[in-house]
Design a protein around this motif. Structure first.
Motif, PDB file in Angstrom:
ATOM      1  N   PRO A   1       0.464  -1.100   0.423  1.00 46.02           N
ATOM      2  CA  PRO A   1      -0.226   0.228  -0.304  1.00 46.02           C
ATOM      3  C   PRO A   1       0.983   1.221   0.144  1.00 46.02           C
ATOM      4  O   PRO A   1       0.777   1.850   1.319  1.00 46.02           O
ATOM      5  N   ASN A   2       1.736   1.404  -1.300  1.00 44.39           N
ATOM      6  CA  ASN A   2       2.468   2.519  -1.242  1.00 44.39           C
ATOM      7  C   ASN A   2       1.155   4.019  -1.598  1.00 44.39           C
ATOM      8  O   ASN A   2       0.777   4.288  -2.825  1.00 44.39           O
ATOM      9  N   LEU A   3       1.565   4.836  -0.838  1.00 45.52           N
ATOM     10  CA  LEU A   3       0.854   5.740  -0.492  1.00 45.52           C
ATOM     11  C   LEU A   3       1.607   7.527  -1.236  1.00 45.52           C
ATOM     12  O   LEU A   3       2.506   7.524  -0.959  1.00 45.52           O
ATOM     13  N   TYR A   4       1.186   8.109  -1.834  1.00 47.77           N
ATOM     14  CA  TYR A   4       1.199   9.571  -2.264  1.00 47.77           C
ATOM     15  C   TYR A   4       0.583  10.328  -1.604  1.00 47.77           C
ATOM     16  O   TYR A   4      -1.041  10.122  -2.241  1.00 47.77           O
ATOM     17  N   LYS A   5       0.818  11.761  -1.766  1.00 49.01           N
ATOM     18  CA  LYS A   5       0.811  13.156  -1.311  1.00 49.01           C
ATOM     19  C   LYS A   5       0.744  13.912  -2.634  1.00 49.01           C
ATOM     20  O   LYS A   5       1.716  14.132  -3.271  1.00 49.01           O
ATOM     21  N   ALA A   6      -0.917  14.653  -2.248  1.00 50.05           N
ATOM     22  CA  ALA A   6      -0.799  15.575  -3.707  1.00 50.05           C
ATOM     23  C   ALA A   6      -1.364  16.926  -3.237  1.00 50.05           C
ATOM     24  O   ALA A   6      -2.638  17.219  -2.893  1.00 50.05           O
ATOM     25  N   ASP A   7      -0.236  17.853  -3.160  1.00 49.80           N
ATOM     26  CA  ASP A   7      -1.067  19.214  -2.845  1.00 49.80           C
ATOM     27  C   ASP A   7      -1.486  20.058  -3.990  1.00 49.80           C
ATOM     28  O   ASP A   7      -0.785  19.502  -5.388  1.00 49.80           O
ATOM     29  N   ILE A   8      -2.844  20.705  -3.774  1.00 49.99           N
ATOM     30  CA  ILE A   8      -3.584  20.482  -5.158  1.00 49.99           C
ATOM     31  C   ILE A   8      -3.939  22.424  -4.699  1.00 49.99           C
ATOM     32  O   ILE A   8      -4.137  22.245  -3.804  1.00 49.99           O
ATOM     33  N   LYS A   9      -3.056  23.276  -5.881  1.00 51.02           N
ATOM     34  CA  LYS A   9      -3.106  24.728  -5.030  1.00 51.02           C
ATOM     35  C   LYS A   9      -4.471  25.479  -6.561  1.00 51.02           C
ATOM     36  O   LYS A   9      -3.920  25.048  -7.561  1.00 51.02           O
ATOM     37  N   LEU A  10      -5.578  26.718  -5.954  1.00 50.34           N
ATOM     38  CA  LEU A  10      -5.958  27.127  -6.331  1.00 50.34           C
ATOM     39  C   LEU A  10      -5.255  28.614  -7.338  1.00 50.34           C
ATOM     40  O   LEU A  10      -5.557  29.050  -5.579  1.00 50.34           O
ATOM     41  N   LEU A  11      -5.139  28.703  -8.263  1.00 55.25           N
ATOM     42  CA  LEU A  11      -4.445  30.773  -7.861  1.00 55.25           C
ATOM     43  C   LEU A  11      -5.421  31.816  -8.762  1.00 55.25           C
ATOM     44  O   LEU A  11      -6.117  30.372  -9.811  1.00 55.25           O
ATOM     45  N   LYS A  12      -5.131  32.381  -8.601  1.00 53.17           N
ATOM     46  CA  LYS A  12      -6.307  33.391  -8.268  1.00 53.17           C
ATOM     47  C   LYS A  12      -5.395  34.421  -9.427  1.00 53.17           C
ATOM     48  O   LYS A  12      -4.241  35.414  -8.492  1.00 53.17           O
ATOM     49  N   ALA A  13      -5.191  34.224 -11.012  1.00 48.04           N
ATOM     50  CA  ALA A  13      -4.517  35.551 -10.985  1.00 48.04           C
ATOM     51  C   ALA A  13      -3.261  35.661 -10.945  1.00 48.04           C
ATOM     52  O   ALA A  13      -2.107  36.706  -9.915  1.00 48.04           O
ATOM     53  N   GLY A  14      -2.370  34.214 -10.567  1.00 47.89           N
ATOM     54  CA  GLY A  14      -1.174  33.984 -10.093  1.00 47.89           C
ATOM     55  C   GLY A  14      -0.832  33.935  -8.561  1.00 47.89           C
ATOM     56  O   GLY A  14       0.082  33.272  -8.009  1.00 47.89           O
ATOM     57  N   GLU A  15      -1.738  34.182  -7.534  1.00 49.00           N
ATOM     58  CA  GLU A  15      -1.983  33.965  -6.314  1.00 49.00           C
ATOM     59  C   GLU A  15      -2.602  33.163  -5.810  1.00 49.00           C
ATOM     60  O   GLU A  15      -3.907  32.658  -5.955  1.00 49.00           O
ATOM     61  N   VAL A  16      -2.104  31.858  -5.085  1.00 55.86           N
ATOM     62  CA  VAL A  16      -2.762  30.967  -3.927  1.00 55.86           C
ATOM     63  C   VAL A  16      -4.040  30.799  -3.489  1.00 55.86           C
ATOM     64  O   VAL A  16      -3.989  32.167  -2.766  1.00 55.86           O
ATOM     65  N   VAL A  17      -5.006  31.264  -3.480  1.00 52.60           N
ATOM     66  CA  VAL A  17      -6.377  31.440  -2.501  1.00 52.60           C
ATOM     67  C   VAL A  17      -6.822  29.845  -2.058  1.00 52.60           C
ATOM     68  O   VAL A  17      -7.608  30.399  -1.161  1.00 52.60           O
ATOM     69  N   HIS A  18      -6.743  28.417  -2.579  1.00 56.53           N
ATOM     70  CA  HIS A  18      -7.097  27.492  -2.049  1.00 56.53           C
ATOM     71  C   HIS A  18      -5.886  26.647  -2.022  1.00 56.53           C
ATOM     72  O   HIS A  18      -5.470  26.432  -2.903  1.00 56.53           O
ATOM     73  N   GLN A  19      -5.552  25.512  -1.007  1.00 54.30           N
ATOM     74  CA  GLN A  19      -5.108  24.705  -1.311  1.00 54.30           C
ATOM     75  C   GLN A  19      -5.695  23.740  -0.422  1.00 54.30           C
ATOM     76  O   GLN A  19      -6.469  23.674   0.993  1.00 54.30           O
ATOM     77  N   ILE A  20      -5.321  22.442  -1.192  1.00 52.30           N
ATOM     78  CA  ILE A  20      -5.791  20.875  -0.504  1.00 52.30           C
ATOM     79  C   ILE A  20      -5.314  19.958  -0.839  1.00 52.30           C
ATOM     80  O   ILE A  20      -4.132  20.400  -2.046  1.00 52.30           O
ATOM     81  N   SER A  21      -5.236  18.977  -0.109  1.00 56.25           N
ATOM     82  CA  SER A  21      -4.250  17.776  -0.129  1.00 56.25           C
ATOM     83  C   SER A  21      -5.375  16.732   0.233  1.00 56.25           C
ATOM     84  O   SER A  21      -5.847  16.222   0.953  1.00 56.25           O
ATOM     85  N   GLU A  22      -4.357  16.093  -0.976  1.00 54.16           N
ATOM     86  CA  GLU A  22      -5.337  14.064  -1.043  1.00 54.16           C
ATOM     87  C   GLU A  22      -4.009  13.472  -0.779  1.00 54.16           C
ATOM     88  O   GLU A  22      -3.139  13.269  -1.270  1.00 54.16           O
ATOM     89  N   THR A  23      -4.172  11.963  -0.521  1.00 54.61           N
ATOM     90  CA  THR A  23      -3.900  10.749  -0.273  1.00 54.61           C
ATOM     91  C   THR A  23      -3.977  10.240  -1.012  1.00 54.61           C
ATOM     92  O   THR A  23      -5.176   9.698  -1.831  1.00 54.61           O
ATOM     93  N   ILE A  24      -3.172   9.320  -2.201  1.00 55.09           N
ATOM     94  CA  ILE A  24      -2.658   8.469  -3.608  1.00 55.09           C
ATOM     95  C   ILE A  24      -2.544   7.458  -3.533  1.00 55.09           C
ATOM     96  O   ILE A  24      -1.367   7.398  -2.832  1.00 55.09           O
ATOM     97  N   GLY A  25      -2.720   6.389  -4.168  1.00 59.64           N
ATOM     98  CA  GLY A  25      -2.288   5.514  -4.728  1.00 59.64           C
ATOM     99  C   GLY A  25      -2.442   5.264  -6.216  1.00 59.64           C
ATOM    100  O   GLY A  25      -3.101   4.989  -6.801  1.00 59.64           O
TER     101      GLY A  25
END
Length: 952
Positions: free
Chosen positions: A269-293
């Protein structure tokens, strides 16, 4: 791996399908689960404590908090709105404050599960236009405009135990499980930025292909997404993926390719973390993380189920979300404990019957490694289109990024709304297979509870056969009984997909209206491999042995020319045996008849690294045993996986005949018209001259009540013919009753008729010989000067039997404990011999009522491969030693549940048996459970020898 996951969970928070870092805030209005709750105001409409406001712990099912009525669903099967059903309505109130700083955020209230119809109000205003229907699903409302920021707010929730929607009742509430009411999973607020990620759908394939659909809370301009993948050590892998959004859209699609990824499987069960950033006009406005395989699932029609290009078999079990003290309200610890216990049985799969679980359970499956079938509610009824579409969306969008989920299930046993089949792919970027348990769908036949012969017939079809329920447990029946037979055909067939046993645990509730009594609703909930509190039953270890991913293929009796080489079969799908370790131990035993106490002494032991055998391969394991290995009594070989978990321990013996010799004393014999009395040391035995049986035992002048034996027992299933077939005219239930043979002439004892009896003194011993006409033919008692009694007996029966041997009576109320050298610690059945180990075992007398009390291992029953036994009674000790190990030790008779749905077996006291009965399961009688469950044909003269001794 575990440390990595817990670091992620610490950073991410608990919102389930996504976990938001930095700019999303979570505020719990309830506790987080069982034993972590908050008090809310509460009033219930009916049942216990009804009609007045009080307080209740949230989350919880209200029955376990002392409110309302208990209701088991199947009692009103098929009726959407029946009279008399428990249909309480609960009203909740909770006051809370939200920070002033949240004024410019989007605030949502999230319910992880509420049974069943739920209406939410904030400060007197409805949070939605309609009430939520469906108990096991996460739902949320945007309540930004209803809140008073920086001030006190009032949450009011109305929960109906029954639904106003007939299809919800038929899908969820008329099932073979408990119906509870209440907010049973957490409630919390999430505060999001105005422009935010709503949820993401991810696809991570075994070859490193990666895709993401990032869904925004609203249409956006100048938006873009960045995704960065980190390994378990927090190291970034390759480049960050960047994608610009389309102005006015609420979805951004991201794709890329990653090299040299470690694949996820149930074994790895090898797992990775995906950091997902939402940007508006180049600035980060929201960020979430997901555990994926990274993993790929395929169904190859007419072939099998493939994970990462490798065909795999589901070694699975069905599992309810349940704990006796809390009903359906669980916590992180309980969810992880379930997964660990399932893995301990060497299982690799779980079906979530019959509804989506807590998010924590899926996290545990991701981390520890289980293939998951996530199921939409629908026991036998199904949701209508309108409600069903909403619930599919809620289930899939919450769970879709868990790599452990490889199947969706659209209901159970007719609880499928086929109009919903195409709804899963709408939300699932991975397009996982959708199954219909107990129906063929998309090339996978999942029919339930087929007999052994029917299973063979299903394999003749072109479809993959993977029963999503089989070998239905009940008390000590099912599961392991016949399991080895089933699994041998399932694992060898080219179109097998494996299967899922029914079920993991008894669903017995600790009733708050009955002083905590465990209530399984008779036989309805008592189906588990483990008890309500996860007490391990005998089948637990049978399953563990049969599903061990490494198998030693040698027979349990080693030849005299054995040189320490074992044949090993690697049944892993992705793991080389060289990741495992073998420990061996040579042990000597001694009988308590010889020296007054039992001895277990290690003669020699060692450890060896497992050989290099690829998955599905066969190789050899070489143990460096000492030249004198045969002077030991048993060789244990234990295999441990890379995580230190014991897969199984095998025991091996060899031909080693050792006579039982004790120093001789004086023996004295007296004869009367009715009996022979023999005195030797402190022991006095009386043999009845009219029957040849043991009539009385005196030890130190005190009576030990072992008597009336050896007595023949011969029994068959009540519906069994003399040819072993089933009588078509049998009455219902006769297949569950084992009956002693009836005689054609009721005036004649078919089993035993004494012809003559005689006694003599010979070489310092007394020998009493009785000859019979009938099944029992000869009994010879030989008593030496130390009080050791040798019993030789002969009997002959040519025909079909389900139970055969001899026994002695002993009052059960005077029994205290037993200790024995043999297979244990659990009892066996004819069709459940695996799952035990040769050793010295002991347990106190118990007499649990199946489905009501859960004391394991059971004291009574049949025990295999036994060499000696010591019974401790109120009167003294009874020792019995077996010259041959191919008999069974019978200790009274196994007890069935009060409803006697499995077996009623003649009581056989303390017995030496050549044939013991098999165990049936809840659905299939014994003759339908495979070759090892069939009756035995006895032929010729059976000669046996046992030794008896007594002590005060």
């Amino acid at each position: 791996m575990g440390k990595f996951i817990h670091k992620i969970s610490f950073i991410l928070t608990i919102i389930g399908f996504s976990s938001i870092a930095q700019n999303t805030e979570i505020q719990y209005l309830s506790g987080k689960g069982y034993q972590d709750t908050k008090e809310w105001e509460f009033k219930i409409s009916d049942g216990r404590q009804s009609g007045e406001w009080s307080t209740i712990n949230v989350p919880s099912v209200w029955e376990q908090e002392g409110f309302g009525k208990y209701q088991y669903g199947i009692r009103f099967y098929g009726k959407p709105f029946p009279e008399g059903i428990a249909d309480e309505v609960g009203q909740y109130k909770y006051k809370f404050t939200v920070p002033k700083s949240w004024e410019n955020k989007r605030v949502k209230i999230v319910f992880d599960g509420s049974m069943t119809d739920t209406k939410v109000r904030i400060n007197g205003r409805s949070a939605s236009d309609d009430e939520h229907q469906g108990a096991f699903y996460r739902f949320k409302y945007n309540i930004t405009d209803l809140l008073k920021f920086g001030k006190e707010n009032v949450l009011e929730v109305t929960v109906g135990k029954e639904s106003k929607n007939a299809s919800v009742n038929l899908a969820e509430r008329r099932a073979d499980y408990w119906n509870f009411g209440g907010i049973f999973r957490p409630v919390f607020l999430e505060a999001l930025p105005a422009t935010h990620i709503d949820y993401v759908a991810l696809r991570a394939e075994a070859n490193g292909l990666f895709e993401a659909n990032v869904f925004l809370g609203n249409a956006a301009k100048n938006a873009s997404v960045e995704i960065t993948i980190f390994d378990e050590k927090g190291k970034k892998i390759e480049n960050t993926l960047n994608t610009e959004g389309v102005d006015g859209s609420d979805k951004i699609h991201v794709s890329g390719q990653f090299r040299n990824v470690k694949q996820w499987t149930a074994e790895t069960p090898n797992l990775y973390k995906a950091d997902i950033k939402l940007l508006k006009a180049g600035e980060v406005v929201h960020q979430i993380s997901e555990t994926i395989g990274f993993r790929t699932i395929e169904i190859r029609k007419g072939d099998g189920i493939y994970v990462n290009g490798q065909r795999v078999l589901m070694k699975g079990v069905n599992r309810h979300s349940f704990w006796p003290e809390s009903g359906r309200t669980l916590n992180t610890e309980l969810n992880y404990a379930d997964v660990r216990l399932i893995k301990e049985m060497n299982m690799n799969a779980v079906r979530l019957s019959h509804y989506p679980p807590d998010p924590d359970f899926l996290k545990a499956c991701d981390e520890l490694g289980l293939y998951v079938m996530d199921e939409l509610g629908g026991w036998h009824g199904h949701y209508d289109d309108s409600v069903g579409k909403k619930l599919v969306k809620e289930m899939v969008t919450r769970d879709l990024n868990h790599p452990s989920i490889i199947f969706w299930s659209n209901g159970n046993e007719g609880g499928w709304n086929t109009n919903l089949d195409d709804q899963f792919d709408i939300w699932d970027l991975q397009k996982r297979p959708v199954l219909h348990p107990q129906q063929e769908h998309d090339g996978v036949e999942t029919m339930h509870y087929r007999s052994y012969g029917e299973t063979l017939e299903y394999f003749r079809d072109d479809n993959i056969f993977m029963p999503t329920e089989y070998l239905h447990g009940l008390y000590d029946g099912g599961h392991g009984a016949g399991f080895d037979d089933y699994w041998e055909i399932m694992r060898k067939h080219p179109r097998s997909g494996g299967g899922y046993l029914w079920v993991f645990a008894d669903e017995g509730i600790a009733r708050t209206d009955q002083d905590g009594r465990i209530d399984n609703q008779g036989n309805y909930g008592a189906d588990g491999i483990v008890g309500p509190h996860h007490e391990k039953e005998g089948s637990f270890f049978t399953v563990k042995e049969v599903w061990s991913p490494l198998m030693i293929m040698n027979k349990p009796e080693l030849p005299n020319d054995f040189v320490g080489t074992f044949t090993i079969e690697n049944r892993y799908d992705f793991t080389n045996t060289n990741t495992c370790t073998f420990d061996w131990e040579l042990v000597n035993f001694a009988s308590s008849l010889k020296n007054g106490k039992e001895i277990r002494k290690t003669f020699k032991k060692g450890t060896v690294k497992a050989p290099n055998i690829e998955p599905h391969g066969i190789g050899e394991l070489k143990l460096d045993l000492p030249n004198s290995w045969q002077s030991a009594d048993v060789l244990y070989v234990k295999v441990t996986d890379k995580n230190g978990h014991q897969l199984w321990t095998w025991d091996f013996t060899w031909d080693k005949k050792v006579g039982l010799k004790l120093p001789s004393g004086k023996v004295k014999q007296e004869e009367t018209d009715k009996s022979y009395t023999v005195s030797a040391g402190r022991t006095q035995v009386k043999i009845d001259k009219a029957s040849g049986k043991l009539a009385e035992v005196q030890q130190n002048g005190n009576t030990i009540s072992l008597a009336n034996g050896p007595k023949i027992i011969m029994a068959r299933r009540g519906d069994r013919t003399l040819d072993g077939t089933i009588n078509p005219d049998f009455l219902k239930g006769e297949d569950r009753i084992y009956k002693e043979f009836a005689c054609w002439d009721e005036e004649v004892n078919c089993s035993e008729n004494l012809l003559n009896i005689s006694a003599k003194e010979e070489k310092g011993k007394v020998v009493i010989e009785a000859n019979y006409h009938g099944v029992l033919q000869k009994v010879i008692w030989t008593i030496d000067g130390e009080g050791l009694i040798k019993l030789d007996y002969e009997y002959e029966y040519n025909g079909v039997v389900d139970l055969a041997g001899v026994y002695f009576d002993y009052p059960e109320e005077k029994m205290k404990a037993k200790k024995w050298l043999g297979d244990g610690p659990y009892r066996v059945w004819q069709n459940r011999l695996k799952g035990t180990t040769l050793d010295i075992w002991e347990n106190d007398y118990n007499d649990p009522i199946p489905g009501e009390s859960f004391n394991y291992p059971e004291f009574k029953g049949y025990f295999n491969n036994w060499q000696w036994a010591e019974f401790t009674t109120e009167e003294g000790k009874i020792y019995i030693e077996n010259k041959e190990t191919d008999t069974y030790l019978g200790v009274y008779s196994p007890r069935d549940g009060r409803d006697a749905l499995l077996y009623t077996i003649p009581n056989t006291g303390i017995a030496v048996l050549d044939v013991i009965p098999p165990a049936r399961n809840k659905v299939n009688a014994t003759d339908l459970c495979g070759p090892s469950s069939q009756p035995k044909w006895l032929n010729g003269l059976q000669k046996r020898t046992v030794y008896l001794k007594f002590d005060k």
